[in-house]
Motif scaffolding. Structure first.
Motif, PDB file in Angstrom:
ATOM      1  N   SER A  81      -5.903  -4.281 -11.240  1.00 26.35           N
ATOM      2  CA  SER A  81      -6.502  -2.962 -11.425  1.00 26.35           C
ATOM      3  C   SER A  81      -5.694  -2.235 -12.487  1.00 26.35           C
ATOM      4  O   SER A  81      -4.607  -2.670 -12.879  1.00 26.35           O
ATOM      5  CB  SER A  81      -6.446  -2.171 -10.114  1.00 26.35           C
ATOM      6  N   VAL A 121      -3.842  -6.843  -6.227  1.00 26.85           N
ATOM      7  CA  VAL A 121      -5.202  -6.718  -6.725  1.00 26.85           C
ATOM      8  C   VAL A 121      -5.152  -6.227  -8.173  1.00 26.85           C
ATOM      9  O   VAL A 121      -4.527  -5.210  -8.470  1.00 26.85           O
ATOM     10  CB  VAL A 121      -6.014  -5.726  -5.866  1.00 26.85           C
ATOM     11  N   VAL A 161     -10.897  -2.944   2.794  1.00 30.53           N
ATOM     12  CA  VAL A 161     -11.345  -1.784   2.022  1.00 30.53           C
ATOM     13  C   VAL A 161     -12.583  -1.160   2.651  1.00 30.53           C
ATOM     14  O   VAL A 161     -12.768   0.065   2.623  1.00 30.53           O
ATOM     15  CB  VAL A 161     -11.624  -2.201   0.563  1.00 30.53           C
ATOM     16  N   LEU A 214      -7.098   2.077  -3.631  1.00 26.30           N
ATOM     17  CA  LEU A 214      -8.336   1.464  -3.169  1.00 26.30           C
ATOM     18  C   LEU A 214      -9.144   2.393  -2.265  1.00 26.30           C
ATOM     19  O   LEU A 214     -10.303   2.108  -1.957  1.00 26.30           O
ATOM     20  CB  LEU A 214      -8.034   0.159  -2.430  1.00 26.30           C
ATOM     21  N   GLN A 215      -8.549   3.516  -1.855  1.00 25.51           N
ATOM     22  CA  GLN A 215      -9.278   4.480  -1.028  1.00 25.51           C
ATOM     23  C   GLN A 215     -10.088   5.476  -1.859  1.00 25.51           C
ATOM     24  O   GLN A 215     -10.855   6.275  -1.312  1.00 25.51           O
ATOM     25  CB  GLN A 215      -8.312   5.240  -0.126  1.00 25.51           C
TER      26      GLN A 215
END
Length: 380
Positions: A206, A204, A102, A129-130
């Motif tokens: 989220s 992940v 990341v 994640l960006q």
């Protein structure tokens, strides 16, 4: 940072190792695609449209993929299909970057935005994640157009694409909920007649991945409120070993079917399904095709048309009507998500089961079924 980096370079910190990862996926180098190594040790290649990536084009696109990289048979590969289609249909040239972590997202986003040889008309950022990096990068480059998949970045030069993952996940959850209550065998898998358990493995944790979980659980409970759903988040989209370990624990506890939303980590789920003679459900692409070695245990996949988002953004750029500061959500009604039955096992799923799922799909589109986006909203 070099503002004139060689546009033929695949920006990958692992150099030749990155090239090896590309060789196994659609559009990457193969024996017929020349590759070379530059003086600084980075790998270079030609674009998949047959011309050199250094050639002129009306529109230049920089692709920054999610961690996990190309060859995942899932999310990133689906995005690559979109840019490949655009390159085939329009006067488009593109370059691709595969961050390892990341922390590298901002570097690659900025490197494309700073480039003057070539000037990138669009930078495509693949994965939620960006978002944090892009929310800082975009204001610094107000003349650069960006698009992002799976998150909304509220900047005037960013077009955001999101999906109703919960809607498609509801359908595969309903499939799992129905089949776990039946005596069902196909390919290398079978259900356990004395167990009504299914599982979900996330990458992940989220709000995005929890949409998959919420929809899946809701679909399972819609099929049968007595079916239990085990959940595990492994914390990575690129850890097949952890995916296998999580899935094995579920199968050993009686789960018949495990759905993953975990990128390449999901490969381990398929391995566990084969080892235990149970079933799995893929994500983002038809993984019975992209992971053919596991087609004998993949019942279906929840397809997410990331390729459509990438293609549409590039098409808009080509046509001169790219609109930053806007967002688009693609659901079942837009064919942005869907259930696709496995190539090998789909024929063994009865028409009556498929009809039930089709009826639910239409009910969701018509607003008769409201699918939750948070697992805590699922009752039963």
């Amino acid at each position: 940072m070099d503002r004139n980096f060689n546009r033929r370079t695949f920006i990958k910190g692992t150099g030749a190792a990155g090239l090896a990862g590309l060789a196994g996926c659609s559009g990457g180098p193969d024996e017929s695609t020349p590759t070379e190594t530059s003086d600084d040790g980075t790998s270079t290649t030609t674009t998949s449209d047959g011309g050199s990536a250094g050639g002129s084009a009306t529109v230049n696109v920089g692709m920054v993929y999610a961690t996990g990289g190309l060859g995942d048979g899932s999310f990133n590969d689906q995005a690559q299909i979109g840019i490949q289609q655009a390159a085939e249909e329009f006067d488009v040239s593109y370059d691709e970057s595969q961050p390892d972590s990341v922390s590298q997202f901002a570097q690659y986003q900025q490197q494309y935005a700073q480039s003057t040889n070539p000037n990138y008309d669009l930078v495509s950022c693949i994965g939620f994640l960006q978002a944090d990096s892009l929310s800082k990068t975009a204001p610094d480059y107000p003349d650069q157009d960006f698009m992002i998949v799976d998150s909304v970045v509220d900047e005037p030069n960013v077009r955001s694409y999101t999906f109703a993952e919960h809607e498609g996940s509801f359908l595969v959850g309903q499939l799992a909920g129905i089949l776990t209550t039946k005596s069902f065998s196909a390919g290398s898998g079978s259900t356990q007649s004395d167990s009504t358990n299914v599982g979900f493995v996330g990458g992940v944790k989220s709000s995005l991945i929890q949409k998959f979980e919420a929809g899946y659980k809701a679909g399972v409970k819609y099929a049968n409120s007595n079916v239990d759903v085990a959940t595990s988040y492994v914390g990575s989209f690129n850890d097949p070993s952890a995916g296998k370990e999580a899935a094995l624990a579920m199968y050993n506890s009686g789960a018949d079917i495990v759905f993953h939303a975990a990128g390449n980590t999901g490969t381990g789920v398929f391995q566990a399904a084969q080892e235990k003679g149970r079933f799995a459900i893929g994500v983002d692409r038809d993984q019975s095709k992209t992971k053919p070695d596991y087609a004998d245990v993949i019942l279906a996949s929840m397809v997410k048309r990331v390729d459509t988002a990438v293609y549409n953004a590039v098409k808009a750029q080509v046509n001169g009507n790219f609109q930053g500061g806007t967002s688009v959500s693609l659901g079942l009604a837009d064919e942005g998500v869907a259930i696709v039955y496995g190539q090998q096992l789909g024929a063994d799923i009865s028409s009556s089961v498929k009809s039930e799922i089709e009826a639910s799909m239409q009910a969701i589109i018509d607003g008769e079924i409201s699918v939750p986006t948070n697992p805590n909203q699922v009752s039963g």
